[in-house]
Design an enzyme around this catalytic site. Structure first.
Site, short mmCIF file in Angstrom:
data_model
loop_
_atom_site.label_atom_id
_atom_site.label_comp_id
_atom_site.label_asym_id
_atom_site.label_seq_id
_atom_site.Cartn_x
_atom_site.Cartn_y
_atom_site.Cartn_z
N LEU A 105 0.93 7.66 -1.98
CA LEU A 105 0.70 7.30 -0.58
C LEU A 105 0.71 8.61 0.20
O LEU A 105 1.44 9.55 -0.17
CB LEU A 105 1.80 6.39 -0.06
N ASP A 106 -0.05 8.68 1.28
CA ASP A 106 -0.05 9.89 2.11
C ASP A 106 1.35 10.13 2.66
O ASP A 106 2.15 9.20 2.77
CB ASP A 106 -0.99 9.72 3.31
N ARG A 107 1.59 11.37 3.09
CA ARG A 107 2.93 11.72 3.58
C ARG A 107 3.43 10.73 4.65
O ARG A 107 4.58 10.30 4.64
CB ARG A 107 2.91 13.14 4.16
N HIS A 186 -6.72 8.83 0.68
CA HIS A 186 -7.01 8.65 2.11
C HIS A 186 -8.02 7.53 2.40
O HIS A 186 -8.62 7.49 3.47
CB HIS A 186 -7.56 9.95 2.73
N ARG A 189 -7.59 5.48 5.64
CA ARG A 189 -7.76 6.34 6.82
C ARG A 189 -9.24 6.68 7.03
O ARG A 189 -9.72 6.71 8.17
CB ARG A 189 -6.93 7.63 6.67
#
Ligand code: URA
Length: 248
Positions: A105-107, A186, A189
């Site tokens: 998962l992204d930060r 991503h 997003r």
């Protein structure tokens, strides 16, 4: 005595998923009997061979552990720490086994993350053929319109592939749910950006039949035997549950 391919042996020892182990081998970090080996298919035997990664000798196969974490924002999904940044594995400092995250998962993405030391399990889950649905709740800074939903459901190009969500639904004014199968970096997003929506919060609430539920942010718990098995026989029909999405 049983010969195994090096990448498989490292995955079974809990180093990383098999694919990630191949990368580790290609990059020259693995030695067999003191000699760097860059071929993942090399046959090894734990009783005969001494295998090391980054000069640390690996002991052999380990008891398999499976956890679900509610990832807080600000933590990286990485096995190595870039500088002094926080990594997800910091949240598992009370575990002595070497663990890694299943996918990333992204930060600043929060929510459901599986953490294990079982490389085969991880490999099966992240492989594109697994076809597992991931469900996200997305908060954005604008009011979501019909036009936004239409553009979201068209998807977007992510790397070399067009990613089309399997489900998109407005939940309230600035919140929608989205289900994707690809698992590309991503992806949510990028899909939101194409619809000109600015994300303020992104949370994963489901992977296949596994639902995050009420696990508090920053905490983890072991997967039940039934939850582990659900990935072995993954039919990927979302269980009727409060947090799951129905098909469009
Ligand atoms: N899609 C994203 O864009 N980010 C994540 O962290 C997960 C899915």
């Amino acid at each position: 005595m049983e010969d195994k391919r090096l990448s498989k042996a490292l995955a079974a020892a809990g180093i990383a998923s098999r694919r990630a182990c191949e990368e580790i081998i290609f990059s020259g970090r693995v030695k067999v009997n003191g000699i760097v080996v860059r071929i993942p298919q090399t046959l090894v035997d734990w009783q005969r061979d001494q295998i090391s990664v980054d000069e640390a000798v690996i002991g052999g196969e380990q008891k398999k552990l499976y956890f679900m974490l509610n990832k807080p924002p600000g933590y990286l999904c990485s096995n190595v720490r870039p500088g002094n940044k926080r990594i997800v594995l910091d949240l598992f400092s009370d575990q002595s086994e070497r663990l890694f995250t299943v996918g990333r998962l992204d930060r600043d993405t929060t929510g459901l993350l599986i953490v294990t030391n079982d490389g085969h399990f991880a490999n099966r889950l992240i492989h594109p053929s697994s076809n597992i649905t991931k469900e996200y709740v997305v908060k954005v800074c604008q009011e979501i319109t019909g036009e936004h939903l239409e553009t979201l459901s068209q998807g977007a190009r992510v790397d070399d592939k067009w990613v089309r969500p399997v489900f998109v639904q407005k939940v309230r004014r600035g919140t929608f749910k989205i289900c994707v199968k690809e698992g590309k970096k991503h992806e949510v997003r990028i899909i939101a950006e194409r619809a000109q929506l600015k994300i303020s919060e992104l949370t994963r609430i489901r992977i296949g039949n596994l639902i995050l539920g009420s696990l508090p942010e920053g905490e983890y718990r072991p997967l039940t035997a039934r939850e582990q098995e659900s990935f072995l026989s993954q039919s990927d029909q979302p269980r009727p549950a409060r947090q799951s999405c129905s098909k469009p």
